[in-house]
Design an enzyme around this catalytic site. Structure first.
Site, PDB file in Angstrom:
ATOM      1  N   GLU A   1       0.826  -1.229   0.000  1.00 41.39           N
ATOM      2  CA  GLU A   1       0.000   0.000   0.000  1.00 41.39           C
ATOM      3  C   GLU A   1       0.853   1.269   0.000  1.00 41.39           C
ATOM      4  OE1 GLU A   1      -3.404   0.163   2.529  1.00 41.39           O
ATOM      5  OE2 GLU A   1      -4.092  -1.818   1.947  1.00 41.39           O
TER       6      GLU A   1
HETATM    7  C1  LIG Z   1       2.897  -9.525   0.441  1.00 41.54           C
HETATM    8  C2  LIG Z   1       2.487  -8.537  -0.574  1.00 41.54           C
HETATM    9  C3  LIG Z   1       1.160  -8.344  -0.875  1.00 41.54           C
HETATM   10  C4  LIG Z   1       0.777  -7.477  -1.893  1.00 41.54           C
HETATM   11  N1  LIG Z   1      -0.538  -7.400  -2.278  1.00 41.54           N
HETATM   12  C5  LIG Z   1      -0.845  -6.714  -3.408  1.00 41.54           C
HETATM   13  C6  LIG Z   1      -2.158  -6.787  -3.968  1.00 41.54           C
HETATM   14  O1  LIG Z   1      -3.048  -7.435  -3.414  1.00 41.54           O
HETATM   15  N2  LIG Z   1      -2.400  -6.124  -5.113  1.00 41.54           N
HETATM   16  C7  LIG Z   1      -1.444  -5.391  -5.757  1.00 41.54           C
HETATM   17  O2  LIG Z   1      -1.726  -4.831  -6.796  1.00 41.54           O
HETATM   18  N3  LIG Z   1      -0.192  -5.281  -5.245  1.00 41.54           N
HETATM   19  C8  LIG Z   1       0.129  -5.946  -4.114  1.00 41.54           C
HETATM   20  N4  LIG Z   1       1.405  -5.878  -3.597  1.00 41.54           N
HETATM   21  C9  LIG Z   1       2.389  -5.051  -4.276  1.00 41.54           C
HETATM   22  C10 LIG Z   1       2.910  -3.885  -3.468  1.00 41.54           C
HETATM   23  O3  LIG Z   1       1.987  -2.853  -3.450  1.00 41.54           O
HETATM   24  C11 LIG Z   1       4.250  -3.514  -4.086  1.00 41.54           C
HETATM   25  O4  LIG Z   1       5.160  -4.466  -3.604  1.00 41.54           O
HETATM   26  C12 LIG Z   1       4.690  -2.147  -3.794  1.00 41.54           C
HETATM   27  O5  LIG Z   1       3.950  -1.258  -4.555  1.00 41.54           O
HETATM   28  C13 LIG Z   1       6.172  -1.923  -4.086  1.00 41.54           C
HETATM   29  O6  LIG Z   1       6.550  -2.399  -5.331  1.00 41.54           O
HETATM   30  P1  LIG Z   1       7.847  -3.343  -5.482  1.00 41.54           P
HETATM   31  O7  LIG Z   1       7.744  -4.397  -4.453  1.00 41.54           O
HETATM   32  O8  LIG Z   1       7.950  -3.736  -6.873  1.00 41.54           O
HETATM   33  O9  LIG Z   1       9.046  -2.407  -5.046  1.00 41.54           O
HETATM   34  P2  LIG Z   1       9.792  -1.303  -5.940  1.00 41.54           P
HETATM   35  O10 LIG Z   1       8.780  -0.406  -6.560  1.00 41.54           O
HETATM   36  O11 LIG Z   1      10.778  -1.956  -6.791  1.00 41.54           O
HETATM   37  O12 LIG Z   1      10.502  -0.459  -4.791  1.00 41.54           O
HETATM   38  C14 LIG Z   1      11.691  -0.901  -4.147  1.00 41.54           C
HETATM   39  C15 LIG Z   1      12.111   0.170  -3.144  1.00 41.54           C
HETATM   40  O13 LIG Z   1      12.358   1.409  -3.810  1.00 41.54           O
HETATM   41  C16 LIG Z   1      11.651   2.449  -3.169  1.00 41.54           C
HETATM   42  N5  LIG Z   1      11.270   3.452  -4.165  1.00 41.54           N
HETATM   43  C17 LIG Z   1      10.683   3.263  -5.358  1.00 41.54           C
HETATM   44  N6  LIG Z   1      10.499   4.439  -5.957  1.00 41.54           N
HETATM   45  C18 LIG Z   1      10.960   5.405  -5.130  1.00 41.54           C
HETATM   46  C19 LIG Z   1      11.051   6.820  -5.152  1.00 41.54           C
HETATM   47  N7  LIG Z   1      10.618   7.532  -6.176  1.00 41.54           N
HETATM   48  N8  LIG Z   1      11.582   7.461  -4.100  1.00 41.54           N
HETATM   49  C20 LIG Z   1      12.028   6.772  -3.039  1.00 41.54           C
HETATM   50  N9  LIG Z   1      11.961   5.443  -2.946  1.00 41.54           N
HETATM   51  C21 LIG Z   1      11.440   4.761  -3.966  1.00 41.54           C
HETATM   52  C22 LIG Z   1      10.456   1.792  -2.533  1.00 41.54           C
HETATM   53  O14 LIG Z   1       9.986   2.549  -1.418  1.00 41.54           O
HETATM   54  C23 LIG Z   1      11.046   0.451  -2.102  1.00 41.54           C
HETATM   55  O15 LIG Z   1      11.667   0.621  -0.855  1.00 41.54           O
HETATM   56  C24 LIG Z   1       1.776  -6.735  -2.573  1.00 41.54           C
HETATM   57  C25 LIG Z   1       3.112  -6.877  -2.227  1.00 41.54           C
HETATM   58  C26 LIG Z   1       3.484  -7.787  -1.269  1.00 41.54           C
HETATM   59  C27 LIG Z   1       4.935  -7.960  -0.984  1.00 41.54           C
END
Ligand SMILES: Cc1cc2nc3c(=O)[nH]c(=O)nc-3n(C[C@H](O)[C@H](O)[C@H](O)COP(=O)(O)OP(=O)(O)OC[C@H]3O[C@@H](n4cnc5c(N)ncnc54)[C@H](O)[C@@H]3O)c2cc1C
Length: 810
Positions: A501
């Site tokens: 989220e």
């Molecule tokens: C257990 C679990 C349940 C989930 N459930 C759902 C679901 O039901 N539906 C759904 O659609 N999604 C779901 N998600 C997805 C979740 O919302 C994403 O994991 C999240 O949006 C982050 O994306 P990513 O994991 O690809 O990380 P990335 O986007 O690759 O980010 C990696 C890191 O970089 C940081 N970062 C990225 N951009 C910036 C920036 N501009 N400035 C500073 N920091 C930055 C982030 O804060 C993070 O620390 C789920 C994820 C998990 C792990």
């Protein structure tokens, strides 16, 4: 010269402090400038030059038409150039939701009476009954070790209970068969379940958060509502919502998943107008069991069948997972959590147009819909689940630190252990206050986007601190996993709440201040609106109004900040109450300083502020602390100002105020430009940084409060599941705490008897029997001591396993 300036400065500070009108400023300048010039005995020519400049100044600023066209018009041109480039998706995210108490905090003049006049968070009788019965029953059914270690799923009877009792329909109105709970009740339910099982809490949370039900309620057509809401409320449909994919995580607006408008065949009908969809999503909670998939994709109309643009933007649809082509993929395994999370894919899946949520009018509106709904969901689910875990950690850590002894003392009596106990107690107090206040905002009809980001970020971050501290004070007891470990899984799963989220680093660095600066600021949004207005005259009028309002606001904040810095906030009006008055005053002081800092950051950094994430993050920290402190003070007032809670209140407030000071320090130290750094420092901390973190004696008071049964401990941990069964690890700990306190005088008596040679047995149980047989204690007291020994042993022991029980693939 210096004396003249010193004499004049207070007049300007006075005018700025009270936000004098443009006319008052002009009058003051018209009087002061000539008087100063004459005082300085400047030459006649210089005096004439001063009068000319003054005349020009008065005409330029005093004649509205000239001011608008020359002053404001020029600044508007510059403003248009430096305005950061904001993409359409970013703009929609910024616009989403509403401004609530965050607006007050941004104003530099929070109206504390308004905050305290918001109703006390409460539940209806039906909601309370649901918590006391259905939720209590559900918690009693949950064996988290069995769920996370043996089954990697909830047992079938738990799934059925959740569906049958309407847990999936908390946000769905009663007319569709839902429970129609308030946000407060929804939050309380998740909080209680989270204190028992993270897996169960997530399973209940997700269908009630951002997903098909929420989207249908806000944007669904009547047919869609009739078709799905009843089935969702009663668990006949299990929903999930799929936005994230391998190539679009935090930057979710970049999803490559797409749909093309075309005619196709559907359920035997030919030439049906619809969308052919292709997607690859991952991390989707409940996807492995979902029957109804909420899908976000980009819609294209290559043949312009709908008329208009080819690229129609992000759109949302509801896809029954039974449709041919929908592939429910394999499961992920999120840090030993057993909630169902996995992948979903589709290639060329054809759905009719009416599968789009809200139908064709909502084509391309997906991002806005998501952002609007995210605010409500994010205000409730994660703060509630974090608070549930924190309360459990607080209750069990306090009890464990009293029951567990080392060096002949309960470990919680060591100063080193008091410190983590203080974090645990005070953070739990503060976050639970923020949880309730934010749910209240939702119940009052708000969609508090900035606040939801604040509370999501800080609840999960502090949840992580608390679980870490709880693990530390439990030592090996927290580390050895098994049915009797009530902390290990929460510790493992803490990063999940941090990532979902809106991942926390992004939320802190970009969202809280970035969105707040635009949404909550009293003038910035108006200035931006004027800059985007194509009607030149209207834009000039609007911009002129906003600009001069903004200047007067900024000058006022500079003057107030400086004066409040000199008095350390003393003298600022505050709600009554000796224990809290200074906190309100300091918060007003820092709210003013924050408004000043925000304006300076926006004015100096302009569009580059978006890239200066560390400055943005620290300003966000100030705003966040102001909000958390507001919630904490309101909680204290709502609870009837109980004196026993004062250590929690004082610690939480003093820590947060100190963090505000640190955040400002970080902003000032890292701000580009020596002059600006010097100016900010002089205006915000004219007498230096004088706030200290909470004193050690408060740590001691909180540790004491957590280590004994009492009203403050009960209030702090209210609403969690507390099993009465002494076979349960938490149930045993609860009883062991009471028993330890009851039996200590008897144990001291036995110890004395042993030292004086009246008792010879070396081990505890034989010594109790010997004492009873020799009449040193009664039979009843012996029984009490034997029970105490059994309880303590149950608390202290950890699970062990036969070697092959832990083998992979067992
Ligand atoms: C257990 C679990 C349940 C989930 N459930 C759902 C679901 O039901 N539906 C759904 O659609 N999604 C779901 N998600 C997805 C979740 O919302 C994403 O994991 C999240 O949006 C982050 O994306 P990513 O994991 O690809 O990380 P990335 O986007 O690759 O980010 C990696 C890191 O970089 C940081 N970062 C990225 N951009 C910036 C920036 N501009 N400035 C500073 N920091 C930055 C982030 O804060 C993070 O620390 C789920 C994820 C998990 C792990």
């Amino acid at each position: 010269m210096a004396w003249t300036i010193l004499a004049v400065l207070p007049i300007f500070v006075f005018l700025a402090f009270f936000r004098a009108s443009v006319t008052s400023w002009m009058l003051a300048i018209m009087v002061i400038v000539p008087v100063v010039a004459i005082q300085l005995r400047i030459s006649d020519i210089a005096l004439q030059a001063v009068y000319s400049v003054l005349f020009l100044f008065v005409v330029l600023f005093g004649v509205p038409w000239l001011r608008r066209n020359i002053i404001s018009g020029t600044i508007l041109k510059i403003f248009r150039k430096i305005l950061p480039q904001i993409s359409a998706t970013e703009q929609e995210a910024i616009n989403a939701g509403t401004v609530w108490w965050d607006g007050d905090l941004f104003s530099g003049r929070p109206d504390w009476r308004k905050l305290l006049a918001f109703p006390k968070p409460s539940l209806s009788a039906a909601e309370q009954a649901f918590l006391d019965h259905e939720v209590e029953q559900l918690c009693a059914m949950l064996d988290d070790w069995d769920i996370t270690h043996r089954r990697a799923d909830l047992p079938p009877e738990v799934w059925q209970f959740i569906k049958d009792k309407g847990f999936f329909g908390m946000i769905i109105p009663k007319r569709y068969g839902g429970l129609e709970f308030s946000a407060q009740a929804h939050s309380a339910v998740v909080c209680k379940i989270a204190s028992r099982s993270g897996t169960a809490a997530v399973t209940v949370m997700v269908p009630n958060s951002l997903g098909p039900a929420e989207l249908l309620l806000h944007y669904g057509t009547d047919e869609q509502k009739e078709k799905y809401l009843h089935r969702l409320a009663t668990g006949q449909e299990v929903p999930c919502f799929a936005l994230t994919g391998p190539f679009a995580g935090s930057d979710a607006g970049a999803i490559p998943d797409y749909g093309e408008v075309c005619y196709g065949k559907f359920e035997g009908r030919q030439n049906v107008l619809g969308v052919r969809l292709t997607w690859e999503k991952r991390y989707i909670t409940l996807a492995p069991v979902a029957t109804l998939l909420g899908l976000a994709f980009k819609l294209y109309d290559p043949e312009r069948i709908l008329g208009g643009e080819v690229n129609r933007g992000i759109t949302l649809a509801l896809i029954p997972t039974s449709l041919p082509g929908v592939q429910t993929g394999r499961r992920h395994f999120p840090l030993n959590s057993a909630f169902l999370n996995g992948t979903t894919q589709g290639e060329g899946v054809f759905v009719p147009m009416d599968f789009i949520i809200g139908g064709t009018p909502y084509i391309g509106q997906g991002w806005r819909m998501l952002m609007e709904c995210l605010a409500a969901g994010r205000s409730i689910s994660l703060p509630a689940s974090s608070a549930g875990g924190m309360k459990l950690a607080a209750r069990t850590s306090g009890a464990y630190c009293r029951v567990r002894k080392q060096f002949h003392l309960p470990i919680g009596k060591f100063e080193g252990v008091e410190e983590p106990l203080a974090h645990i107690g005070a953070y739990t107090y503060m976050i639970d206050a923020a949880r309730q206040l934010t749910a209240l905002a939702v119940d009052l009809g708000e969609k508090p986007s900035v606040i939801s980001a604040i509370v999501k970020y800080h609840a999960t971050e502090r949840g992580r601190v608390v679980i870490n501290d709880a693990m530390d004070v439990h030592g090996g007891k927290g580390i050895c996993l098994g049915p009797d470990n009530y902390l290990g899984r929460a510790y493992q799963q803490a990063p999940i709440t941090i990532t979902v989220e809106g991942a926390n680093i992004l939320t802190r660095s970009m969202i809280i201040f970035g969105q707040g600066a635009i949404r909550c600021h009293p003038y910035v949004l108006k200035e931006i609106a004027a800059a985007h207005d194509q009607d030149h005259q209207r834009a000039l009028h609007q911009f002129d109004d906003a600009l001069f309002g903004h200047i007067s606001f900024a000058l006022s904040n500079a003057a107030r900040s400086f004066v409040f810095g000199l008095t350390n906030g003393r003298g600022i009006a505050a709600p009554p109450g000796d224990e809290t008055r200074r906190y309100y005053q300091q918060l007003t002081r820092f709210s003013t300083a924050f408004a000043l800092g925000a304006d300076v950051a926006m004015a100096i950094l302009g569009g580059s502020l978006k890239r200066r994430e560390k400055i943005s993050a620290r300003l966000g920290d100030v705003l966040s602390m102001l909000y958390l402190c507001s919630a904490t003070l309101k909680r204290f007032e709502d609870d009837g100002r109980p004196v026993e809670d004062l250590p929690l209140l004082h610690w939480a407030m003093q820590d947060a105020l100190h963090k505000i000071q640190q955040a400002f320090d970080g902003v000032i130290q890292n701000f580009p430009g020596t002059l600006v750094r010097w100016m900010l420092s002089a205006l915000i901390f004219p007498l230096g940084m004088r706030l200290s973190p909470p004193a050690d004696h408060l740590d001691h008071q909180i540790a004491t409060l957590l280590m004994q049964p009492g009203a403050a401990r009960d209030r702090l941990t209210a609403g969690i599941y507390l099993p009465a069964d002494e076979q349960d690890a938490v149930g045993a700990l609860e009883s062991a705490l009471v028993s330890t306190l009851l039996c200590e005088p008897l144990q001291a008596e036995l110890e004395k008897a042993h030292k004086t040679g009246k008792l010879s047995a070396l081990e505890e149980l034989p010594r109790i029997a010997e004492a009873r047989d020799k009449g040193i204690i009664s039979a009843e007291q012996a029984l009490q001591l034997e029970r105490d020994y059994a309880l303590r042993r149950k608390v202290i022991m950890v699970d062990d396993f036969a070697a092959d029980e832990l083998r992979a693939g067992r």
